[in-house]
Scaffold this motif. Structure first.
Motif, mmCIF file in Angstrom:
data_model
loop_
_atom_site.group_PDB
_atom_site.id
_atom_site.type_symbol
_atom_site.label_atom_id
_atom_site.label_comp_id
_atom_site.label_asym_id
_atom_site.label_seq_id
_atom_site.Cartn_x
_atom_site.Cartn_y
_atom_site.Cartn_z
ATOM 1 N N THR A 125 92.230 31.944 19.221
ATOM 2 C CA THR A 125 91.595 32.007 20.566
ATOM 3 C C THR A 125 92.282 32.786 21.573
ATOM 4 O O THR A 125 93.021 33.372 21.045
ATOM 5 N N THR A 126 91.893 32.901 22.925
ATOM 6 C CA THR A 126 92.324 33.640 23.646
ATOM 7 C C THR A 126 93.842 33.244 24.280
ATOM 8 O O THR A 126 94.141 33.909 25.309
ATOM 9 N N GLN A 173 86.792 28.077 20.973
ATOM 10 C CA GLN A 173 86.574 29.411 21.527
ATOM 11 C C GLN A 173 85.346 29.457 22.531
ATOM 12 O O GLN A 173 85.424 30.221 23.646
ATOM 13 N N GLU A 174 84.498 28.921 22.175
ATOM 14 C CA GLU A 174 82.991 29.141 23.015
ATOM 15 C C GLU A 174 83.449 28.353 24.376
ATOM 16 O O GLU A 174 82.852 28.788 25.599
ATOM 17 N N LEU A 176 86.087 27.908 25.686
ATOM 18 C CA LEU A 176 87.101 28.771 26.712
ATOM 19 C C LEU A 176 86.050 30.024 27.437
ATOM 20 O O LEU A 176 86.228 30.139 28.506
ATOM 21 N N ALA A 177 85.326 30.419 26.409
ATOM 22 C CA ALA A 177 84.589 31.563 27.123
ATOM 23 C C ALA A 177 83.365 31.193 28.224
ATOM 24 O O ALA A 177 83.232 31.844 28.977
ATOM 25 N N CYS A 178 82.687 29.979 27.962
ATOM 26 C CA CYS A 178 81.560 29.748 28.883
ATOM 27 C C CYS A 178 81.594 28.141 29.556
ATOM 28 O O CYS A 178 80.680 28.191 30.365
ATOM 29 N N ASP A 179 82.706 27.537 29.206
ATOM 30 C CA ASP A 179 82.878 26.305 30.151
ATOM 31 C C ASP A 179 81.807 25.555 30.080
ATOM 32 O O ASP A 179 81.276 25.141 31.319
ATOM 33 N N CYS A 190 73.506 30.794 26.634
ATOM 34 C CA CYS A 190 74.231 32.026 26.283
ATOM 35 C C CYS A 190 74.263 31.693 24.485
ATOM 36 O O CYS A 190 74.374 32.645 23.957
ATOM 37 N N HIS A 191 74.341 30.439 24.045
ATOM 38 C CA HIS A 191 74.805 30.192 22.724
ATOM 39 C C HIS A 191 73.406 29.421 22.162
ATOM 40 O O HIS A 191 73.559 28.983 21.042
#
Ligand code: FAD
Length: 534
Positions: A125-126, A173-174, A176-179, A190-191
């Motif tokens: 993860t970031t 991870q998703e 974190l990226a797109c809440d 998005c997904h």
């Protein structure tokens, strides 16, 4: 043979290793022993498998892991050890240093082992280490979480994994990226193709994937799994643990474990008397399954084992759900919104609202010794928070009294019993900070999560910030090999403990977002290896 409980006429079960519980710690331990050819029996008290692990985000903190190395990120166990040691409360090194060393050395091996013996695939993860200024911290590379896996891999247990809420359609991870908790529509769009595929195939991510993957690995190695089967007492002969008595359909049954017993039965947060003894007077909610009632703690005490770090816990904010009575909650950082702040009983901010270790800060005792310094605490927000956080809105509808609304800040202060002038000044000061983009008080970042946006002046809300147990972190004291020790510090042969059930060498303050599951799996791995290696 010394038994602590009477035994009915049910025939004994036999195995090499008995594992108590079915969360990440238990399943990792069982994977190790079964992969080494030891017959392994997992007993789970609840009707579902996976414990708190199955509900979790499955963010896993593993320093010096092979994914970071493959990505060219610099890390090593010495730096990880320096970081863990620097984060520890003063004086802990005297007892915990050997356990820190064992953890940082074994964590990367655990991860490689798990990926080699299961279909779990992890991805970085970031996230940075939250205590970023300490020696040995890293800005990226220590946090991982599994990719999605189809539930059908769990075979006959596919519908018997603790149902997660929300459904773990997104990977960590998703998230974190797109809440998706705050922007479900945007995240969904998005997904969309991936989500559709997961919906069609029954694939799930986060804690569900972690449990499915570990469980499949265990089943592939011929582990036996019994649900609705609590371990009730240890069987001990001549000071050596020989197994445990379990309850099946209301009848007691001995399980004889030739090599030993690994206790991984979670925390004691659902045991009211023990909770009151170690967290006296603490207002709280609880975000783990109700079956986590400290059974390992009771069993170990009954055979003369030592308990330690009983005042440590993994805390977070939470939303009351009422699922299992008044205390049950969902662990959610609902206050992390640009137009929200946290205030204490004096109506003053006391923290950077983005602080990862907020939970531990909330319960920190006042220097005067009169209970926690900052409680009761409140989240004060613009009413728009309810619209921006659909999950919050959903639960708010179920428990209306939890949210107080008012037209103005002074009216809100009156309703929740905070000093009017003080709250008014706090909000005004925060709004000024939003205009300049500089939070001189706590250094909250103007961008990212939570970000900064002004509150009010009209239509404001207050939500009580009640400390929520994710799990307790005290329990049987162990050696660096996971062996439970007696009150004189001598290992009790045949008895091991891991996960949040054990006396946690890191304690309440997290060193990474996944500082329970990473260590839990590692201690499961260590216990398993100790039993295999003898
Ligand atoms: C919403 C949420 C999100 C989270 N996200 C993260 C995260 O991203 N990263 C992270 O590190 N941590 C996270 N956590 C915390 C983490 O999930 C737990 O700390 C961890 O999973 C505990 O693992 P465990 O194996 O020790 O215990 P558990 O997973 O709780 O398993 C214990 C099991 O033992 C069983 N049991 C109890 N008594 C007995 C008995 N007598 N006999 C047999 N079985 C018994 C219980 O029923 C339970 O199934 C999160 C928690 C929550 C609630």
């Amino acid at each position: 043979m010394g038994m602590v409980m009477p035994i009915s006429s049910l025939e004994p079960l036999h195995c090499d290793v008995l594992v108590v519980g079915s969360g990440a710690a238990a399943l990792t331990a069982a994977l190790v022993t079964s992969a080494a050819g030891l017959s392994t029996l997992i007993v789970e008290k609840a009707k579902y498998l996976g414990g708190t692990t199955a509900w979790s985000g499955a963010a896993i903190w593993v320093p010096a892991n092979h994914h970071a190395a493959a990505a060219g990120l610099d890390d090593n166990t010495d730096d990880a050890l320096a970081y863990v040691a620097a984060a520890a409360p003063s004086g802990w090194a005297a007892t915990e240093a050997p356990l820190w060393r064992a953890f940082v050395q074994q964590a990367p091996r655990m991860l490689a082992f798990v990926e080699a013996h299961t279909r779990l695939r992890m991805a970085l993860t970031t996230q940075a280490d939250p205590l970023a200024t300490l020696p040995g911290a890293r800005m990226v590379g220590r946090m991982l979480s599994p990719l999605a896996l189809p539930r059908r891999l769990a075979g006959r247990f596919r519908h018997l994994i603790q149902p997660a809420r929300p459904w773990h359609l997104f990977t960590f991870q998703e998230m974190l990226a797109c809440d998706p908790l705050r922007r479900p529509i945007r995240a969904g769009i998005c997904h969309a193709p991936r989500l559709l595929w997961r919906l069609l195939t029954g694939a799930r991510a986060q804690g569900t994937a972690l449990v499915v993957g570990l469980l499949r690995g265990c089943l592939d190695q011929d582990c036996q799994v019994l649900l609705n089967t609590p371990a009730c007492a240890l069987i001990i002969q001549d000071g050596v643990v020989q197994g445990a008595v379990v309850r099946q359909k209301g009848r007691m049954r001995p399980v004889i474990a030739r090599r030993g017993v690994i206790l991984a039965s979670g925390g004691f947060e659902w045991d009211p008397s023990r909770r009151e003894r170690h967290f006296p007077g603490m207002p709280c909610l609880i975000a783990s399954p109700e079956s986590n009632t400290g059974d390992a703690h009771r069993m170990v005490e009954a055979v003369g084992g030592q308990l330690a770090r009983m005042d440590q816990a993994n805390w977070s904010p939470g939303i009351p759900t009422g699922d299992a009575g008044d205390l049950s909650a969902m662990s959610v950082y609902f206050h992390q919104d640009p137009a929200a702040i946290l205030v204490d009983r004096a109506g003053r901010r006391f923290v950077d609202e983005g602080d990862f270790n907020l939970g531990a800060l909330l319960v920190r005792p006042a220097e005067t010794g009169e209970g926690p310094e900052h409680l009761p605490a409140w989240c004060i927000a613009d009413r728009g928070l309810l619209h921006r956080a659909p999950l919050l809105r959903w639960f708010a509808r179920r428990r209306r009294s939890w949210i107080t609304c008012a037209a103005t800040i002074p009216a809100l202060a009156t309703r929740i019993g905070l000093p009017k002038a003080s709250l008014d000044e706090t909000v005004a000061r925060y709004n000024d900070a939003c205009r300049t983009g500089i939070d001189a008080l706590f250094g909250r970042a103007a961008k990212g999560v939570p970000g900064m946006a002004p509150i009010g002046p009209r239509h404001v809300v207050a939500l009580p910030l009640i400390p929520t147990f994710v799990s307790t972190k005290g329990g049987p004291r162990t050696t660096d090999r996971g062996q439970v020790v007696d009150t004189t510090g001598v290992p009790i042969p045949g008895l091991f403990c891991c996960g949040v059930a054990m006396a946690n060498p890191i304690g309440s303050r997290a060193v990474g977002a996944g500082t329970t599951i990473g260590p839990n799996m590692t201690w499961g791995y260590i216990c398993g290896r100790s039993l295999v290696d003898g």
